[in-house]
Design a protein around this motif. Structure first.
Motif, PDB file in Angstrom:
ATOM      1  N   GLN A 150       9.726  32.018  27.979  1.00 45.87           N
ATOM      2  CA  GLN A 150      10.750  32.784  27.256  1.00 45.87           C
ATOM      3  C   GLN A 150      10.308  33.714  26.216  1.00 45.87           C
ATOM      4  O   GLN A 150      10.851  34.742  25.739  1.00 45.87           O
ATOM      5  CB  GLN A 150      12.155  32.107  27.138  1.00 45.87           C
ATOM      6  CG  GLN A 150      12.665  31.384  28.284  1.00 45.87           C
ATOM      7  CD  GLN A 150      13.142  32.594  29.289  1.00 45.87           C
ATOM      8  OE1 GLN A 150      13.708  33.466  28.840  1.00 45.87           O
ATOM      9  NE2 GLN A 150      12.732  32.514  30.678  1.00 45.87           N
TER      10      GLN A 150
ATOM     11  N   THR B 229      13.836  42.106  17.197  1.00 42.77           N
ATOM     12  CA  THR B 229      15.076  41.530  17.797  1.00 42.77           C
ATOM     13  C   THR B 229      16.243  41.323  16.987  1.00 42.77           C
ATOM     14  O   THR B 229      16.367  40.578  16.141  1.00 42.77           O
ATOM     15  CB  THR B 229      14.396  40.288  18.806  1.00 42.77           C
ATOM     16  OG1 THR B 229      13.219  40.543  19.269  1.00 42.77           O
ATOM     17  CG2 THR B 229      15.496  39.887  19.758  1.00 42.77           C
TER      18      THR B 229
ATOM     19  N   SER C 274      15.312  35.622  18.990  1.00 45.09           N
ATOM     20  CA  SER C 274      14.986  35.533  20.439  1.00 45.09           C
ATOM     21  C   SER C 274      15.263  34.002  20.925  1.00 45.09           C
ATOM     22  O   SER C 274      15.702  33.708  21.753  1.00 45.09           O
ATOM     23  CB  SER C 274      13.584  35.780  20.712  1.00 45.09           C
ATOM     24  OG  SER C 274      13.323  37.294  20.797  1.00 45.09           O
TER      25      SER C 274
ATOM     26  N   SER D 210       7.906  48.285  22.120  1.00 44.79           N
ATOM     27  CA  SER D 210       8.714  47.074  22.620  1.00 44.79           C
ATOM     28  C   SER D 210       7.969  45.866  22.983  1.00 44.79           C
ATOM     29  O   SER D 210       8.131  45.138  23.800  1.00 44.79           O
ATOM     30  CB  SER D 210       9.559  47.401  23.887  1.00 44.79           C
ATOM     31  OG  SER D 210      10.296  48.698  23.471  1.00 44.79           O
ATOM     32  N   GLN D 211       6.846  45.648  22.439  1.00 46.36           N
ATOM     33  CA  GLN D 211       6.010  44.642  22.870  1.00 46.36           C
ATOM     34  C   GLN D 211       6.051  43.262  21.933  1.00 46.36           C
ATOM     35  O   GLN D 211       5.954  42.119  22.326  1.00 46.36           O
ATOM     36  CB  GLN D 211       4.423  44.903  22.716  1.00 46.36           C
ATOM     37  CG  GLN D 211       4.126  45.938  23.680  1.00 46.36           C
ATOM     38  CD  GLN D 211       4.131  45.503  25.116  1.00 46.36           C
ATOM     39  OE1 GLN D 211       3.465  44.748  25.486  1.00 46.36           O
ATOM     40  NE2 GLN D 211       4.791  46.229  25.845  1.00 46.36           N
ATOM     41  N   CYS D 212       6.418  43.471  20.524  1.00 51.56           N
ATOM     42  CA  CYS D 212       6.212  42.510  19.694  1.00 51.56           C
ATOM     43  C   CYS D 212       7.308  41.735  19.201  1.00 51.56           C
ATOM     44  O   CYS D 212       7.231  40.681  18.956  1.00 51.56           O
ATOM     45  CB  CYS D 212       5.584  43.062  18.345  1.00 51.56           C
ATOM     46  SG  CYS D 212       6.629  43.972  17.072  1.00 51.56           S
ATOM     47  N   GLY D 213       8.580  42.412  19.481  1.00 52.80           N
ATOM     48  CA  GLY D 213       9.548  41.501  19.287  1.00 52.80           C
ATOM     49  C   GLY D 213      10.083  41.250  17.845  1.00 52.80           C
ATOM     50  O   GLY D 213      11.301  40.612  17.762  1.00 52.80           O
TER      51      GLY D 213
ATOM     52  N   SER E  69       7.547  35.308  25.656  1.00 47.71           N
ATOM     53  CA  SER E  69       6.409  36.108  25.857  1.00 47.71           C
ATOM     54  C   SER E  69       6.629  37.680  25.240  1.00 47.71           C
ATOM     55  O   SER E  69       5.874  38.434  25.308  1.00 47.71           O
ATOM     56  CB  SER E  69       5.902  36.287  27.389  1.00 47.71           C
ATOM     57  OG  SER E  69       7.139  36.725  27.975  1.00 47.71           O
ATOM     58  N   GLY E  70       7.992  37.847  24.968  1.00 49.55           N
ATOM     59  CA  GLY E  70       8.141  39.288  24.361  1.00 49.55           C
ATOM     60  C   GLY E  70       8.236  39.337  23.012  1.00 49.55           C
ATOM     61  O   GLY E  70       8.583  39.964  22.152  1.00 49.55           O
ATOM     62  N   ASN E  71       7.741  38.050  22.254  1.00 47.07           N
ATOM     63  CA  ASN E  71       7.681  38.220  20.745  1.00 47.07           C
ATOM     64  C   ASN E  71       6.188  37.679  20.498  1.00 47.07           C
ATOM     65  O   ASN E  71       5.654  36.610  20.927  1.00 47.07           O
ATOM     66  CB  ASN E  71       8.597  36.927  20.395  1.00 47.07           C
ATOM     67  CG  ASN E  71      10.203  37.418  20.412  1.00 47.07           C
ATOM     68  OD1 ASN E  71      10.573  37.531  21.430  1.00 47.07           O
ATOM     69  ND2 ASN E  71      10.461  37.796  19.325  1.00 47.07           N
TER      70      ASN E  71
ATOM     71  N   LYS F 136      15.954  44.290  21.781  1.00 47.29           N
ATOM     72  CA  LYS F 136      14.887  44.939  20.717  1.00 47.29           C
ATOM     73  C   LYS F 136      15.607  46.015  20.116  1.00 47.29           C
ATOM     74  O   LYS F 136      15.610  47.186  20.769  1.00 47.29           O
ATOM     75  CB  LYS F 136      13.434  45.239  21.425  1.00 47.29           C
ATOM     76  CG  LYS F 136      12.976  43.799  21.980  1.00 47.29           C
ATOM     77  CD  LYS F 136      11.432  43.750  22.716  1.00 47.29           C
ATOM     78  CE  LYS F 136      11.091  42.554  22.681  1.00 47.29           C
ATOM     79  NZ  LYS F 136       9.800  42.475  23.619  1.00 47.29           N
TER      80      LYS F 136
ATOM     81  N   ARG G  55      -0.337  35.184  24.221  1.00 46.27           N
ATOM     82  CA  ARG G  55       0.977  35.163  23.783  1.00 46.27           C
ATOM     83  C   ARG G  55       1.336  33.716  23.713  1.00 46.27           C
ATOM     84  O   ARG G  55       0.598  32.959  24.212  1.00 46.27           O
ATOM     85  CB  ARG G  55       1.674  36.091  25.047  1.00 46.27           C
ATOM     86  CG  ARG G  55       1.703  37.458  24.609  1.00 46.27           C
ATOM     87  CD  ARG G  55       1.863  38.252  25.808  1.00 46.27           C
ATOM     88  NE  ARG G  55       1.790  39.697  25.726  1.00 46.27           N
ATOM     89  CZ  ARG G  55       2.611  40.692  25.190  1.00 46.27           C
ATOM     90  NH1 ARG G  55       3.917  40.279  24.985  1.00 46.27           N
ATOM     91  NH2 ARG G  55       2.210  41.974  24.999  1.00 46.27           N
TER      92      ARG G  55
END
Lengths: 790, 157
Positions: free
Chosen positions: B129, B49, B109, B43-46, B131-133, B58, A711
């Motif tokens: 910030q 969004t 995002s 809901s991990q990859c974003g 880390s959700g994409n 998301k 990530r």
């Protein structure tokens, strides 16, 4: 050719033409296709690693509202569909040949697109449910009753290769599909006998997977009148996919059209035909309407081709001064349930000794089948694995025998004067400045200043380690490519070529080539790649062939266009062709002010009445060429990590890369390729694994919550530098750039992690170097109880 | 079937949907706004969004019916009269995309990040910030640079 090809766009960091649509949401990926009248499909997949399919009862499913049809392996069998036409043995002339030691051909077995009698891995498709909506298809799938008889299964690499392992194929002698030896056993054993030092290394380059951000998706359609199938499916290339789908459907290739626009990543994952694509085409014929399917992520983890999975046992012999004397060992590659590709084993083995002087080698190389999804080349077929092994062996030798890591490499690294060099696996490297790249990387990564950074980290309670890795990569993809270039009267140049982009930026990079060589702006060049009714020949994007092959055919075709254009311009200017030279898109007459532009000439070619046959029509040329010579990318990466000894967690804090591409067409894109490649290599080193449970054969890493990807907050900014020593085996000097980032990254990251732990006497940490593994190594404990994945 | 009404990219839209329809399905399949992508089920990859009432969300984990009356902005709603938004421009300028599949989600995002964290974004803030994409092509290097530059450019424009 090098000088002639100098120009204004080439070498420039031209911003990408494709971005405008992609940043505004106007890209067109496979799931964005919506064909009128389309139905939706879901695939039913085996929940067992190995099972007999005793019966499938679809009655209840057909009663679910919205369900149109259920097709099973038995229907596929009755309709006479053929197996997927895989060719597991790569046959490139520049590669190390591999043959079974007993002289028998490598084992192959038919891979049918829907299993009818037996499922051989968790996730193997056994039926397709077609319905008015995805939701209805899912409800229908829930209502299908399948009676399986579960059979013994084996997933782990060495366990599968054992003689008493449960057999994936009853008609095979064992699971070992290929068992070859390479090298000179007597010379190697003799070298080991006289060696001062021998170091050993056993490891498993674990199974990982591509995780393209765009999941696979496709629409199959069939036109009853023409008998033609259309398949909309993002892939590694269009032309071979068309041929392969036609082979499964048992129709001539021209009865299939494949279409794709934007493709969301590849990395090798999309490089081979998939069962689902052929099934959708057939299902469309059976259902009488187009059928669409989009993979969900959990389905991707089960059914996308996976990568790596190589178990290695290797030894390196050195003399008292640290000169390498010989190398020997055994490689076992896990191909999965079907005989799709043996290429990773072969392509890796051929460069096992990397760019070091290695007088003798002897290796046994095996492919084993197992009850897992199939593997195939993944961002550098087989090469990151073997570079990791070689670079670990060198660090282990330095650690155990008291050599300096850098000096040991420098002593054995091939010099420019020794090139071209045929390695003991029979592969011949082109030219290159290996020492220059290593020195540059050590400087870029500030190797000299490391001790100070380590001491500073120590004060913060962190263990800091540094590693380096040299590498060589190969480029032995499909050797034939074709382009058709047309200069249009409207001021555009159309380039048709058989290499589809999955993010590499071909629309821009190829436009730089054609634009420069025809003297037109990059904006006016239009690339066409993803429609097999237009593109007739082409090998797709793999094996470092995109720029290598495209540059050759575009160069030759543009030369031909200028040659033809010169003859037409001479008629227009009423002079001898020899008086014309082509400069900046214009044919200029020597010693006069007179000239005509390329687009005026193409207009004339379409209107002049007195032109000979071969000059009529728009100005156009085709180049269809075979180029068998490989060029070998090389370079050096330096990595620094910090380990938190309390938790075993590791962070990459510094990463420097020097990669030789021979000649950089677009440095912006090359740096981008290297960044992404490093991330994929670092991902394997630290996070990723396709985790099959040995007892049940189940894939436990079946979602992005279980399969750890790098990530943004787990990576640093990278320092990347491009080296340009033109390759002497490519007419334009080009070496591939797409795989360079990944190839050394596994080894360099692990070398840095092990260095950080050196004060604890740690010799090695297996991949992925998870906090648990690192913490155990620090505390002198055995590695985590292995579920025997290796 | 229930009817849902919302404002998407400035246009009021209304449609009958099955109760189980997700916002992303509504956008992609009903409105054919295919710039919003689906990259995972968890809901991990974003990739999906979008902005719901100004906040990044998301759209694969929201029911369309839960967005009754909401104002939605998708990637298609950012460029005005063909002129790229400064964040889109920054992704182009800094080569912050390769295959482009994660890009719409990244940009949406990034804008939400600017809303929450301001225009002066340091590297570690952006990385944390983000880390959700997920992105599989770029190693995030040029995405981080693009977001920093885009955020700064938004301040100037």
């Amino acid at each position: 050719m090098h000088d002639a090809a100098k120009s204004t766009h080439i070498g420039q960091p031209v911003r990408r033409k494709e971005d405008q649509r992609l940043v505004t949401g106007k890209g067109k990926y496979s799931d964005d296709y919506c064909v009128p009248g389309q139905a939706h499909a879901v695939f039913l997949r085996s929940p067992h690693a190995h099972a007999m399919i005793k019966s499938i009862d679809v009655k209840a499913a057909l009663e679910v509202p919205g369900v149109i049809m259920v097709l099973t392996g038995a229907d596929r069998l009755a309709d006479g569909l053929k197996p997927l036409p895989h060719n597991p043995m790569s046959t490139h002339k520049a590669e190390t040949p591999l043959e079974n030691s007993d002289g028998t051909p490598p084992f192959t077995a038919p891979h049918y697109p829907l299993a009818h009698d037996r499922a051989r891995y968790v996730g193997e498709a056994v039926a397709i449910v077609i319905a008015e909506s995805v939701a209805a298809a899912k409800d229908g799938a829930d209502a299908v009753e399948i009676d399986y008889e579960v059979l013994p299964a084996v997933t782990a690499t060495l366990a599968a290769a054992a003689p008493d392992a449960p057999k994936v194929w009853d008609n095979a002698k064992s699971n070992v599909g290929l068992d070859a030896v390479v090298g000179d056993r007597a010379a190697t054993d003799a070298a080991f006998k006289r060696a001062k030092h021998v170091v050993k290394f056993e490891t498993w380059a674990q199974r990982v997977t591509g995780v393209t951000m765009e999941p696979r998706a496709a629409v199959g359609a069939y036109d009853r009148e023409s008998g033609r199938y259309t398949v909309y499916a993002g892939s590694g290339g269009a032309v071979k996919l068309k041929q392969d789908i036609a082979a499964v459907l048992d129709v001539p290739a021209d009865k299939v059209r494949v279409l794709m626009d934007d493709v969301g990543g590849n990395f090798g994952t999309r490089g081979e035909v998939y069962p689902e694509f052929a099934v959708l085409a057939w299902a469309a014929r059976r259902a009488g309407r187009p059928v669409k399917w989009t993979s969900e992520r959990q389905e991707s983890f089960l059914s996308d081709y996976q990568g790596r999975d190589l178990a290695v046992s290797a030894e390196l012999a050195l003399d008292a001064d640290g000169n390498f004397l010989a190398m020997r060992g055994s490689n076992v590659s896990n191909a999965g349930a079907h005989t799709v590709s043996y290429a990773p084993l072969k392509k890796g083995l051929g460069i096992m000794s990397s760019i070091y002087r290695m007088p003798a080698v002897f290796f046994r190389a095996r492919v084993t089948l197992s009850n897992t999804m199939m593997t195939r080349p993944y961002r550098s077929a087989g090469r990151p694995e073997v570079m990791y092994v070689m670079e670990r062996l060198i660090d282990i030798a330095a650690f155990e025998c008291g050599f300096d890591r850098v000096e040991l490499r420098r002593r054995n690294l091939l010099t420019e004067a020794e090139l071209p060099y045929t390695n003991p696996f029979h592969m011949t490297y082109d030219n290159g400045d290996y020492h220059g790249a290593m020195d540059a990387a050590l400087k870029l990564g500030d190797w000299a200043g490391f001790a100070q950074r380590r001491d500073e980290a120590k004060k913060r309670g962190r263990l800091r380690g540094i590693g380096l890795a040299n590498y060589v990569d190969t480029s032995t993809g499909a050797p034939r490519e074709r382009t058709d270039i047309t200069v249009r009267a409207d001021g555009t140049v159309e380039v048709v070529i058989g290499i589809v982009s999955q993010g590499q930026g071909h629309e821009t990079a190829y436009a730089q080539l054609a634009g420069d060589w025809l003297g037109v702006p990059v904006e006016s060049v239009q690339l066409i790649t993803g429609d097999t009714d237009i593109v007739k020949v082409g090998g797709g994007a793999h094996g470092g062939r995109g720029m290598r092959m495209a540059s050759l055919v575009i160069w030759n075709a543009t030369r031909e266009i200028i040659k033809k254009g010169t003859r037409i311009a001479a008629r227009m200017l009423e002079c001898d062709p020899s008086m014309l030279k082509f400069v900046g898109g214009r044919f200029e007459q020597d010693g006069s002010e007179k000239s005509v532009g390329l687009f005026e000439v193409t207009k004339a070619a379409q209107t002049l009445a007195d032109l000979p046959e071969d000059l009529r029509g728009p100005l156009a040329a085709t180049c269809d060429q075979v180029h068998h010579e490989a060029s070998f990318p090389y370079g050096t990466h330096v990595c620094e990590v910090e380990v938190d000894p309390e938790t075993g967690s590791v962070q990459i804090v510094n990463y420097a890369a020097v990669d030789d591409v021979g000649r950089a067409i677009n440095p912006l894109l090359i740096h981008g390729q290297v960044h992404g490649g490093i991330a994929q290599g670092a991902g394997q080193a630290l996070y990723e694994q396709c985790f099959y449970d040995a007892a049940s054969g189940q894939l436990l890493s079946g979602s992005l919550m279980d399969y750890a990807l790098p990530r943004a907050d787990t990576l640093p900014f990278f320092k990347t530098e491009i080296s340009e020593v033109p390759s002497n085996t490519h007419p334009l000097g080009i070496r591939p750039a797409g795989e360079s980032g990944t190839t050394p990254a596994l080894g360099v990251v692990i070398n840095a992690v092990v260095d950080a732990l050196s004060e604890f006497g740690v010799k090695h940490v297996e991949m992925p170097a998870t906090p648990e593994r690192i913490w155990r190594a620090i505390h002198g404990m055995a590695p985590p109880a292995s579920p025997n994945n290796r | 079937m229930p009817v849902v009404t919302m404002t998407v990219n400035g246009q009021r839209v209304s449609a009958e949907v099955e109760g189980r329809t997700l916002l992303v399905q509504f956008l992609r399949e009903h409105l054919r706004l295919t710039g919003t992508h689906v990259g995972c089920d968890t809901s991990q990859c974003g990739c999906c969004t979008v902005h719901v009432n100004g906040q990044g969300m998301k759209s694969c984990t929201l029911l369309a019916l839960a967005c009754e009356g909401a104002t939605i902005t998708t990637i298609e709603g950012l460029a005005v009269d063909g002129k790229l938004h400064p964040m889109q421009e920054a992704f182009h300028e800094h080569h912050g995309l390769q295959c482009g599949y994660c890009t719409p989600g990244m940009i949406m995002s990034a804008l939400d990040m600017v809303r929450r964290k301001g225009n002066d974004l340091d590297e570690s803030t952006v990385r944390e910030q983000l880390s959700g994409n997920l992105c599989r092509c770029t190693g995030y290097h040029n995405i981080v640079k693009a977001i920093q530059a885009g955020a700064a450019a938004m301040k100037r424009s």
